[in-house]
Design an enzyme around this catalytic site. Structure first.
Site: not given
Length: 676
Positions: A66, A182
């Site tokens: 892919h 984060c």
């Protein structure tokens, strides 16, 4: 998704070559011939680059090469049934069912969705058996379209024959949901999400990730959460709306561990799902936040995470406000800081009087930015309290932050006030109160008593000493000259490069941004600190880009060289996280080199007296940086020192074989490796 595959994109029992590169080339040619890609060679090259990063063979004779490629016009699947099969790296032998997944390079979510749907379908025996028995391309198209669109039969047999037993629960593939987040929501969040998603596909696990980035997030379907066996929280800040996961076995980790060790997190989640005594997300909204932030972690770790949460929510106020102020200076000149109120009070857009349009617009931008900056300390305190006590902590935290600003306690006062408010709100929220009082607790009782406690302590006891400490720090900085200024630059540079966006980096960055308002108000020493911090934070990605793409390419793997190309832009934009893939693969040679370069840059930036009125943006906010060319010299010097240092260490500082073997595993979680 109904047009993602057509009969022209299907090859049944044809010879497409003797190795996987030939198969990829042939399928890419079919995609281009169908008008879905502009360049077959470019698509094949991108898919091959991904294949070299991490082989795409899956158990059961399946392979899924892919790529996200600029050559692709629309998301496409090309399929080949091979006789004989071709080795794509799976442990159980060659693949006879090969899918090429081709997606536009801007279609990240679509790419992941297709890959996820296909991975789940490969675990169904009826799906793979149908592909092997299909007599015409039209039959393949019908099977694949049903699988990708999610309309396949839910009664299909579980994947007990192809999935590893360690990844099964009650005889079926484990179902896991994950959240990644984060402090800045720019890089770590999505890198961890991609790593966990890719690992779920490799392990045959039904794993779906909700990345909670700075631009928001798309919440998981409640039905998916309800069906999940366990949840992974790979976060450095609080999970938003944690009550959605109430009752689920939970595994908690830092977002960086989500990037570096996704396989271990998946294994831990499956083990938690099988353990009746595993830690679970609590059942109420506030308690759920407490569970995700308190149970299973030390009090110190809980405070650290709350501080990072506060910084995370503060950054948009700082970044947006700082850039608006810088634009105000650009249009209205530096005297706009003193003239803005007078200009806005005497003029309007339709009646400028003696003020020019440019200066008026400069006053508008400056004022908006200054007002945004006014929320800096209250937002920091409010969301520190939120990190400790969820929503009930926000009001007491904001009030305590406002009190800190009123008393001149500044950034330090905001931290202390936020922690006090968080402790008070968390304790009050844990009280066992009568049912009739529960509804009033989060909206009346906790804000009232929490504000009295935290803000009262700040006003009566702590605010004065903290304000004195803040003034003493300001006086010390104002008195620094010569070597003292350079030493401060070295310390800030070392901190910015120590953990590449982690807590130490955030402390240095928060120190600079927390005092940026004082710099804009006239104390240029703080503007010098901001310039030094931003310059040092740019060094790691730029240095690794220079080392891996220019100085000595042979010392780096192919994925690292590809990461190096992207790191040029990340470094220029002040995104230190661009160096994380290199540090994850070789921490003991990369981090010391980056710290050395950061120290050089910090020292030079301070020595050159460079100032920055913008808290973020790198070279793209050049208009807000005085002595811009000297600032670039400082960055270039640190970049060269760090790059040559890491090359020298890689050439001459040898490590044991056990560590060397770990590099390949760590390198596999680079952005290129997890882009699937």
């Amino acid at each position: 998704m109904s047009e993602i595959i057509t009969p022209a994109l299907v090859s049944l029992d044809e010879s497409l070559g003797t190795d996987k590169r030939a198969v990829i080339d042939a399928l890419a040619a079919r995609v281009a011939a169908a008008g879905r890609a502009t360049d077959a060679a470019a698509l094949a090259a991108d898919a091959w680059k991904r294949e070299q990063t991490d082989e795409t063979g899956l158990p059961g004779g399946i392979a899924i090469p892919h790529a996200k490629s600029a050559a692709v016009r629309e998301a496409t699947l090309a399929f080949a049934r091979l006789k004989p099969g071709i080795d794509f790296g799976a442990d159980d032998g060659p693949a006879d069912l090969v899918f090429l997944i081709a997606a536009p390079d801007t279609a990240a979510e679509e790419h992941l969705a297709v890959l996820s749907q296909l991975a789940r379908s490969f675990m169904r025996e009826d799906f793979t058996a149908g592909l092997r028995a299909a007599a015409t391309p039209e039959e393949v198209v019908a099977l694949v379209t049903s699988a990708v669109s999610g309309t396949g039969s839910p009664a299909a047999a579980p994947a007990t024959a192809t999935a590893d037993s360690a990844h099964l629960i009650d005889g079926r593939p484990a179902r896991i949901v994950a959240v990644t987040a984060c402090a800045t929501g720019i890089a770590h969040t999505f890198m961890a999400a991609d790593a966990l998603t890719a690992q779920g596909g490799k392990d045959g696990v039904d794993l779906i990730v909700e990345p909670q980035g700075s631009s928001g997030y798309k919440a998981l379907d409640p039905k998916i959460i309800e069906a999940a066996d366990a949840v992974i929280f790979a976060v450095d800040v609080d999970v938003r709306e944690p009550q959605r996961f109430a009752g689920k076995p939970v595994v908690r980790a830092s977002v960086k561990r989500g990037i570096e060790a996704p396989a271990q997190l998946v294994a831990e989640a499956i083990a938690a799902a099988k353990n009746p005594n595993a830690t679970r997300v609590s059942g109420s909204a506030a308690a759920a936040s407490t569970s995700t932030s308190g149970a299973g972690e030390s009090y110190g770790a809980s405070i650290k995470r709350a501080l990072l949460t506060g910084v995370s929510y503060m950054i948009p106020f700082v970044a947006g406000g700082g850039l608006l102020i810088a634009l105000g200076f650009l249009l209205g000149g530096y005297t706009i800081a003193f003239d803005a109120d007078k200009i806005l009070g005497a003029s309007t857009l339709w009646n400028l009087g003696d003020t020019s349009l440019i200066v008026y617009l400069g006053a508008v931008l400056f004022k908006i930015g200054a007002l945004s900056f006014g929320f800096l300390v209250p937002a920091l305190a409010g969301y520190i309290a939120y990190g400790m006590a969820d929503r009930p902590g926000i009001a007491p935290g904001f009030v305590a932050g406002a009190v800190a600003g009123f008393m001149g306690a500044g950034f330090l006062g905001g931290i202390v006030g936020g922690l006090l408010a968080g402790v008070a709100a968390r304790w009050l929220n844990g009280l066992d109160v009568p049912r009739w009082l529960r509804g009033l607790m989060p909206v009346v009782i906790i804000p009232l008593l929490g504000s009295i406690f935290a803000s009262g302590l700040m006003l009566l006891v702590l605010g004065g000493p903290i304000a004195w400490l803040t003034k003493a720090l300001n006086d010390w900085l104002s008195g620094l000259t010569g070597a003292g200024v350079i030493i401060l630059g070295i310390i800030l540079g070392l901190m910015m490069c120590f953990d590449l966006g982690g807590p130490v980096n955030k402390v240095a960055y928060a120190f600079a941004t927390g005092n940026l308002a004082a710099g804009i108000a006239g104390d240029e020493r703080y503007l010098q600190i901001m310039a030094a911090v931003m310059a040092a934070g740019m060094v790691p990605p730029l240095a690794m880009a220079l080392a891996s793409t220019v100085i000595d390419r042979k010392l780096f793997t192919e994925p690292e060289r590809e990461n190096g190309k992207a790191a040029w832009l990340l470094g220029a934009a002040f995104i230190s996280e661009g160096a994380i893939p290199f540090a994850a693969a070789d921490i003991f040679r990369v981090i010391p080199s980056m710290m050395l370069g950061g120290a050089v840059t910090g020292a030079l930036s301070m020595a050159f007296a460079v100032t920055s009125k913008a808290p973020h943006g790198g070279v793209f906010v050049f208009f807000a940086i005085d002595n811009f060319w000297l600032w670039l010299v400082a960055i270039a010097a640190g970049t060269v020192v760090a790059a040559f240092s890491v090359v020298a260490l890689k050439r001459f500082a040898r490590r044991g074989s056990a560590v060397d073997e770990g590099i390949s595993g760590a390198a596999a979680v680079s952005p290129e490796a997890v882009s699937a």
